[in-house]
Motif scaffolding. Sequence first.
Motif, PDB file in Angstrom:
ATOM      1  N   LYS A  57       6.531  -1.413  -8.821  1.00  0.00           N
ATOM      2  CA  LYS A  57       7.906  -1.555  -8.356  1.00  0.00           C
ATOM      3  C   LYS A  57       8.486  -2.729  -9.122  1.00  0.00           C
ATOM      4  O   LYS A  57       8.018  -3.883  -8.988  1.00  0.00           O
ATOM      5  CB  LYS A  57       7.928  -1.823  -6.849  1.00  0.00           C
ATOM      6  CG  LYS A  57       9.308  -1.876  -6.233  1.00  0.00           C
ATOM      7  CD  LYS A  57       9.934  -0.494  -6.128  1.00  0.00           C
ATOM      8  CE  LYS A  57      11.233  -0.567  -5.325  1.00  0.00           C
ATOM      9  NZ  LYS A  57      11.902   0.754  -5.293  1.00  0.00           N
ATOM     10  N   TYR A  86       0.569   9.029  -2.884  1.00  0.00           N
ATOM     11  CA  TYR A  86       0.286   7.650  -2.472  1.00  0.00           C
ATOM     12  C   TYR A  86       1.374   7.203  -1.500  1.00  0.00           C
ATOM     13  O   TYR A  86       2.565   7.414  -1.744  1.00  0.00           O
ATOM     14  CB  TYR A  86       0.267   6.706  -3.681  1.00  0.00           C
ATOM     15  CG  TYR A  86      -0.937   6.882  -4.570  1.00  0.00           C
ATOM     16  CD1 TYR A  86      -2.114   6.182  -4.319  1.00  0.00           C
ATOM     17  CD2 TYR A  86      -0.888   7.752  -5.649  1.00  0.00           C
ATOM     18  CE1 TYR A  86      -3.223   6.339  -5.141  1.00  0.00           C
ATOM     19  CE2 TYR A  86      -1.995   7.924  -6.469  1.00  0.00           C
ATOM     20  CZ  TYR A  86      -3.159   7.208  -6.210  1.00  0.00           C
ATOM     21  OH  TYR A  86      -4.253   7.386  -7.021  1.00  0.00           O
ATOM     22  N   ASP A  87       0.942   6.612  -0.410  1.00  0.00           N
ATOM     23  CA  ASP A  87       1.875   5.975   0.506  1.00  0.00           C
ATOM     24  C   ASP A  87       2.042   4.540   0.011  1.00  0.00           C
ATOM     25  O   ASP A  87       1.246   3.661   0.345  1.00  0.00           O
ATOM     26  CB  ASP A  87       1.311   6.015   1.929  1.00  0.00           C
ATOM     27  CG  ASP A  87       2.269   5.399   2.941  1.00  0.00           C
ATOM     28  OD1 ASP A  87       3.455   5.196   2.572  1.00  0.00           O
ATOM     29  OD2 ASP A  87       1.843   5.115   4.068  1.00  0.00           O
ATOM     30  N   ARG A  88       3.042   4.333  -0.847  1.00  0.00           N
ATOM     31  CA  ARG A  88       3.155   3.041  -1.527  1.00  0.00           C
ATOM     32  C   ARG A  88       3.340   1.900  -0.539  1.00  0.00           C
ATOM     33  O   ARG A  88       4.206   1.941   0.335  1.00  0.00           O
ATOM     34  CB  ARG A  88       4.320   3.052  -2.515  1.00  0.00           C
ATOM     35  CG  ARG A  88       4.224   1.907  -3.541  1.00  0.00           C
ATOM     36  CD  ARG A  88       5.532   1.698  -4.263  1.00  0.00           C
ATOM     37  NE  ARG A  88       6.453   0.891  -3.470  1.00  0.00           N
ATOM     38  CZ  ARG A  88       6.423  -0.435  -3.403  1.00  0.00           C
ATOM     39  NH1 ARG A  88       5.519  -1.125  -4.089  1.00  0.00           N
ATOM     40  NH2 ARG A  88       7.294  -1.081  -2.663  1.00  0.00           N
ATOM     41  N   LYS A  89       2.511   0.900  -0.713  1.00  0.00           N
ATOM     42  CA  LYS A  89       2.604  -0.317   0.096  1.00  0.00           C
ATOM     43  C   LYS A  89       3.127  -1.435  -0.798  1.00  0.00           C
ATOM     44  O   LYS A  89       2.971  -1.395  -2.023  1.00  0.00           O
ATOM     45  CB  LYS A  89       1.238  -0.680   0.678  1.00  0.00           C
ATOM     46  CG  LYS A  89       0.726   0.341   1.693  1.00  0.00           C
ATOM     47  CD  LYS A  89      -0.619  -0.077   2.239  1.00  0.00           C
ATOM     48  CE  LYS A  89      -1.048   0.848   3.381  1.00  0.00           C
ATOM     49  NZ  LYS A  89      -1.115   2.262   2.985  1.00  0.00           N
ATOM     50  N   THR A  92       1.638  -3.284  -4.603  1.00  0.00           N
ATOM     51  CA  THR A  92       0.567  -2.413  -5.104  1.00  0.00           C
ATOM     52  C   THR A  92       0.982  -1.818  -6.449  1.00  0.00           C
ATOM     53  O   THR A  92       2.165  -1.800  -6.818  1.00  0.00           O
ATOM     54  CB  THR A  92       0.258  -1.265  -4.124  1.00  0.00           C
ATOM     55  OG1 THR A  92       1.437  -0.476  -3.935  1.00  0.00           O
ATOM     56  CG2 THR A  92      -0.248  -1.786  -2.800  1.00  0.00           C
ATOM     57  N   VAL A  94      -0.453   1.459  -9.423  1.00  0.00           N
ATOM     58  CA  VAL A  94      -1.353   2.574  -9.709  1.00  0.00           C
ATOM     59  C   VAL A  94      -1.600   2.588 -11.210  1.00  0.00           C
ATOM     60  O   VAL A  94      -0.653   2.568 -12.011  1.00  0.00           O
ATOM     61  CB  VAL A  94      -0.765   3.930  -9.255  1.00  0.00           C
ATOM     62  CG1 VAL A  94      -1.658   5.086  -9.712  1.00  0.00           C
ATOM     63  CG2 VAL A  94      -0.594   3.958  -7.736  1.00  0.00           C
ATOM     64  N   GLY A 105       7.938   6.091  -5.219  1.00  0.00           N
ATOM     65  CA  GLY A 105       8.041   4.701  -4.776  1.00  0.00           C
ATOM     66  C   GLY A 105       7.842   3.700  -5.890  1.00  0.00           C
ATOM     67  O   GLY A 105       8.200   2.526  -5.744  1.00  0.00           O
ATOM     68  N   PHE A 106       7.257   4.113  -7.003  1.00  0.00           N
ATOM     69  CA  PHE A 106       7.085   3.250  -8.179  1.00  0.00           C
ATOM     70  C   PHE A 106       8.184   3.614  -9.183  1.00  0.00           C
ATOM     71  O   PHE A 106       8.457   4.790  -9.411  1.00  0.00           O
ATOM     72  CB  PHE A 106       5.712   3.450  -8.803  1.00  0.00           C
ATOM     73  CG  PHE A 106       4.579   3.117  -7.862  1.00  0.00           C
ATOM     74  CD1 PHE A 106       4.060   1.837  -7.801  1.00  0.00           C
ATOM     75  CD2 PHE A 106       4.031   4.095  -7.036  1.00  0.00           C
ATOM     76  CE1 PHE A 106       3.013   1.525  -6.930  1.00  0.00           C
ATOM     77  CE2 PHE A 106       2.993   3.793  -6.155  1.00  0.00           C
ATOM     78  CZ  PHE A 106       2.481   2.510  -6.099  1.00  0.00           C
TER      79      PHE A 106
END
Length: 400
Positions: A57, A86-89, A92, A94, A105-106
Amino acid sequence: MEAEGCEKLLLEAVNGDSRKERISIDDAWGRVCAETVYAPFMVPPFPKSAMDGYAVKAEEIKNAARECPVKLTVAGELCAGDFALYDRKPMTAVRVMTGAPVPEGFDAVVRQEDTDYGQETVSVYRPVAPYTNYCKAGEDITEGQCVVEKGARLTSVHIGLLASMGFAYVEAVKPFQTAVIATGSELCAPGEKLGPGQIYDSISHMLCSSIRREGLALSGAWICADEEELFLSRLREACSKADVVITVGGVSVGKKDIVPLVLKKLGAREIFRGVDIQPGTPTMASILGDTVILSLSGNPYAALAHFQLFFWPLAAKLMGSRDFLPRRETAVFSGEYAKVNKRRRLLRALAAEGHVELPSGIHASSVIHNLADCNCFIDLEAGRCLHQGDTVKIRYFKGE
C-alpha cells in the motif's frame, strides 16, 4: 469513356456481398476479417505486477528511506499463474513476481532491489507512488473494445490480439475465384517449344502471380487460340468455376478479335467498352450470369496497366476491404517527357522518397523488360508533357 466512369459502372454492377468462412487464427495472416471483433473481457483481466518485488500500500511506505526503512509483514508470495485471496491487513506486503496478480487492497509494487529481499518481513528502502510497477486491469484492452475492424487485412499483431482474447478462430472473407484466359494463336506456354510465328505467353503469368501475391484464389489459367467456338467453350468453362474471368487479347477490332463477338453470342451484359486512356483503350467489361468478365488488350504492358486500373478496385469491393486498392500519391518528376498525348496516359515509372522518374528503354505497350525497374504509374493528363520538378500523380503497382 473516362476510366473513373468505367470503374464506377463496373463496381455498381457487382454484388459486394462477400462469403465468409471460419478459419483458425494460425491460418488467418493476410486474410480479410469478415466481422468486427469486440473484446469479451479486459486484458489483463486482473491487476498484475510489472516487476519482481513486493505488492504494498503506497501510503504505508511514503516515508521509507535506506537509513530509515519501513518494515512490513510478508503475507505470502505469488508467481505468474498463481492466484490467492488475501485479507489485507495494515503494514503487510505480498511478494510478487513479474506477471503475478496484485491482490486486492495493494496499489503498488516495490522493486525487490529496493528492499532487503525479506521472507517473513521485508524492509523497504524507498517510497513509490500509487500504481507504480502496477498494471491495472484492462490497461491493454477494455471489455467491449473493438479489437479488429471488419474489412481489416489481418496482420500478425491482429492475430496476437485475437489470441489474447482467447479466440482460436475468426470469421474471414472467402476469397473470390479468378480465372485468366490468354487468347492468341501465336501464344505458346513457357516450357514448350516455340513453333514458327509463335511467342511465349507472359501476361497471364504476370497477372496470376499478382493475384496470388495478394492472397486471392485462382481457379484456372488457359491459353486459347483465336477460334470462336474454342474460345466460347473455354469462356463457359472459366465462368462455371470463377467469380471473375480476365481475358487477354482479342478485344479490339481486328479480324481475329473474337472476344466481343463471343460475349454477345453468350448473352453477356456489357458494362463498358473502350476506355479513354492509353495504353489499353479497347478494354471492356461484361457480366455473364454471376461472373464478371474483364477483357484486356493483348499488349502486355497495356494489359497490366488496365489490370491494375480495374481489377484491384473490383477486388476491394468483392473482399470488402480497401486494403486491395493501390496506393496513390503525388511526387516530383525528375527528367523530361516531351511527348504530348491526346488521351490520359499511364507511364511506367519508379518512385522513391517523394520523387519519380521514367525507366530507360522503350515505352511501347509490347515492351515489359523495363517494368522490372518500376513500382508505379505516372497518371498523366491528356495534352500534358513533363519537365524537371513538375508535380505528378502516381499510382503504385498492387500485387508486385
